[in-house]
Design a protein around this motif. Sequence first.
Motif, PDB file in Angstrom:
ATOM      1  N   SER A 183       2.010 -16.405  -0.749  1.00 50.78           N
ATOM      2  CA  SER A 183       2.789 -14.882  -0.681  1.00 50.78           C
ATOM      3  C   SER A 183       1.900 -13.850  -0.919  1.00 50.78           C
ATOM      4  O   SER A 183       2.009 -12.560  -0.324  1.00 50.78           O
ATOM      5  CB  SER A 183       3.765 -15.122  -2.118  1.00 50.78           C
ATOM      6  OG  SER A 183       2.874 -15.121  -3.273  1.00 50.78           O
ATOM      7  N   TYR A 211      -1.277 -13.659   0.539  1.00 52.16           N
ATOM      8  CA  TYR A 211      -1.701 -13.422   1.839  1.00 52.16           C
ATOM      9  C   TYR A 211      -0.831 -12.354   2.654  1.00 52.16           C
ATOM     10  O   TYR A 211      -1.175 -11.793   3.360  1.00 52.16           O
ATOM     11  CB  TYR A 211      -2.039 -14.724   2.527  1.00 52.16           C
ATOM     12  CG  TYR A 211      -2.147 -14.573   3.911  1.00 52.16           C
ATOM     13  CD1 TYR A 211      -3.583 -14.025   4.379  1.00 52.16           C
ATOM     14  CD2 TYR A 211      -1.303 -14.939   4.779  1.00 52.16           C
ATOM     15  CE1 TYR A 211      -3.752 -13.870   5.660  1.00 52.16           C
ATOM     16  CE2 TYR A 211      -1.656 -14.860   6.222  1.00 52.16           C
ATOM     17  CZ  TYR A 211      -2.731 -14.367   6.561  1.00 52.16           C
ATOM     18  OH  TYR A 211      -2.979 -14.070   7.926  1.00 52.16           O
ATOM     19  N   HIS A 212       0.641 -12.939   2.660  1.00 50.84           N
ATOM     20  CA  HIS A 212       1.640 -12.275   3.199  1.00 50.84           C
ATOM     21  C   HIS A 212       1.847 -11.002   3.003  1.00 50.84           C
ATOM     22  O   HIS A 212       2.144  -9.933   3.669  1.00 50.84           O
ATOM     23  CB  HIS A 212       2.851 -13.367   3.262  1.00 50.84           C
ATOM     24  CG  HIS A 212       2.575 -14.552   4.354  1.00 50.84           C
ATOM     25  ND1 HIS A 212       2.348 -14.403   5.488  1.00 50.84           N
ATOM     26  CD2 HIS A 212       2.993 -15.684   3.861  1.00 50.84           C
ATOM     27  CE1 HIS A 212       2.502 -15.847   5.892  1.00 50.84           C
ATOM     28  NE2 HIS A 212       2.894 -16.451   5.040  1.00 50.84           N
ATOM     29  N   ILE A 213       1.842 -10.761   1.675  1.00 47.70           N
ATOM     30  CA  ILE A 213       1.897  -9.236   1.233  1.00 47.70           C
ATOM     31  C   ILE A 213       0.687  -8.508   1.816  1.00 47.70           C
ATOM     32  O   ILE A 213       1.030  -7.285   2.652  1.00 47.70           O
ATOM     33  CB  ILE A 213       1.716  -9.062  -0.239  1.00 47.70           C
ATOM     34  CG1 ILE A 213       3.019  -9.875  -0.754  1.00 47.70           C
ATOM     35  CG2 ILE A 213       1.425  -7.697  -0.823  1.00 47.70           C
ATOM     36  CD1 ILE A 213       2.905  -9.910  -2.454  1.00 47.70           C
ATOM     37  N   GLU A 236      -1.148  -9.051   4.670  1.00 41.73           N
ATOM     38  CA  GLU A 236      -0.815  -9.230   6.266  1.00 41.73           C
ATOM     39  C   GLU A 236       0.332  -8.149   6.521  1.00 41.73           C
ATOM     40  O   GLU A 236       0.271  -7.468   7.316  1.00 41.73           O
ATOM     41  CB  GLU A 236      -0.400 -10.582   6.551  1.00 41.73           C
ATOM     42  CG  GLU A 236      -0.221 -10.799   7.954  1.00 41.73           C
ATOM     43  CD  GLU A 236       0.166 -12.068   8.321  1.00 41.73           C
ATOM     44  OE1 GLU A 236      -0.303 -12.569   9.444  1.00 41.73           O
ATOM     45  OE2 GLU A 236       1.152 -12.561   7.906  1.00 41.73           O
ATOM     46  N   ARG A 237       1.505  -8.365   5.871  1.00 42.43           N
ATOM     47  CA  ARG A 237       2.671  -7.283   5.903  1.00 42.43           C
ATOM     48  C   ARG A 237       2.205  -5.830   5.980  1.00 42.43           C
ATOM     49  O   ARG A 237       2.483  -4.777   6.523  1.00 42.43           O
ATOM     50  CB  ARG A 237       3.852  -7.454   5.089  1.00 42.43           C
ATOM     51  CG  ARG A 237       4.712  -8.688   5.520  1.00 42.43           C
ATOM     52  CD  ARG A 237       5.916  -8.540   4.825  1.00 42.43           C
ATOM     53  NE  ARG A 237       5.819  -8.581   3.470  1.00 42.43           N
ATOM     54  CZ  ARG A 237       5.726  -9.644   2.527  1.00 42.43           C
ATOM     55  NH1 ARG A 237       5.813 -11.000   3.101  1.00 42.43           N
ATOM     56  NH2 ARG A 237       5.656  -9.470   1.382  1.00 42.43           N
ATOM     57  N   ARG A 238       1.152  -5.541   4.997  1.00 38.09           N
ATOM     58  CA  ARG A 238       0.662  -4.171   4.778  1.00 38.09           C
ATOM     59  C   ARG A 238      -0.711  -3.640   5.949  1.00 38.09           C
ATOM     60  O   ARG A 238      -0.860  -2.494   5.563  1.00 38.09           O
ATOM     61  CB  ARG A 238       0.146  -3.862   3.184  1.00 38.09           C
ATOM     62  CG  ARG A 238       1.317  -4.056   2.501  1.00 38.09           C
ATOM     63  CD  ARG A 238       0.847  -3.624   1.367  1.00 38.09           C
ATOM     64  NE  ARG A 238       1.925  -3.598   0.101  1.00 38.09           N
ATOM     65  CZ  ARG A 238       1.991  -3.072  -1.070  1.00 38.09           C
ATOM     66  NH1 ARG A 238       1.050  -2.414  -1.342  1.00 38.09           N
ATOM     67  NH2 ARG A 238       3.098  -3.117  -1.881  1.00 38.09           N
ATOM     68  N   GLY A 239      -0.776  -4.805   6.678  1.00 39.99           N
ATOM     69  CA  GLY A 239      -1.918  -4.474   7.605  1.00 39.99           C
ATOM     70  C   GLY A 239      -3.258  -4.229   6.944  1.00 39.99           C
ATOM     71  O   GLY A 239      -4.142  -3.887   7.727  1.00 39.99           O
ATOM     72  N   ARG A 296      -5.643  -9.774   9.046  1.00 42.33           N
ATOM     73  CA  ARG A 296      -5.066 -10.160  10.159  1.00 42.33           C
ATOM     74  C   ARG A 296      -5.210 -11.850  10.231  1.00 42.33           C
ATOM     75  O   ARG A 296      -4.742 -12.471  10.924  1.00 42.33           O
ATOM     76  CB  ARG A 296      -5.816  -9.637  11.459  1.00 42.33           C
ATOM     77  CG  ARG A 296      -5.722  -8.069  11.587  1.00 42.33           C
ATOM     78  CD  ARG A 296      -6.594  -7.787  12.788  1.00 42.33           C
ATOM     79  NE  ARG A 296      -8.093  -8.346  12.565  1.00 42.33           N
ATOM     80  CZ  ARG A 296      -8.709  -7.562  12.792  1.00 42.33           C
ATOM     81  NH1 ARG A 296      -9.033  -6.289  13.300  1.00 42.33           N
ATOM     82  NH2 ARG A 296     -10.155  -8.156  12.566  1.00 42.33           N
TER      83      ARG A 296
END
Length: 81
Positions: free
Chosen positions: A8, A10-12, A14-17, A20
Amino acid sequence: MPNHADISIYHIFERRGLTRSRREFSTNWLGAASNYMALRGPRPPSADVLIGLFQKLWREGRLLLAIKVGWTILWLPEAAR
């Protein structure tokens, strides 16, 4: 309740750019070896690593992310502390 802090968080990011890849996340954000997340497998990042991430985010003024990481630290399973 299963803890998926490693995924979770990591994905936060990643979603915020902000990252990568898990390798980039491990080195740039967690301050760990590039293969850290791969070596942890299904276990969440250690409390020490998450505390370091919290401090980095706080220093950089990324307060909402720091709060999310802090919340994760508070609810880590005993095995990860």
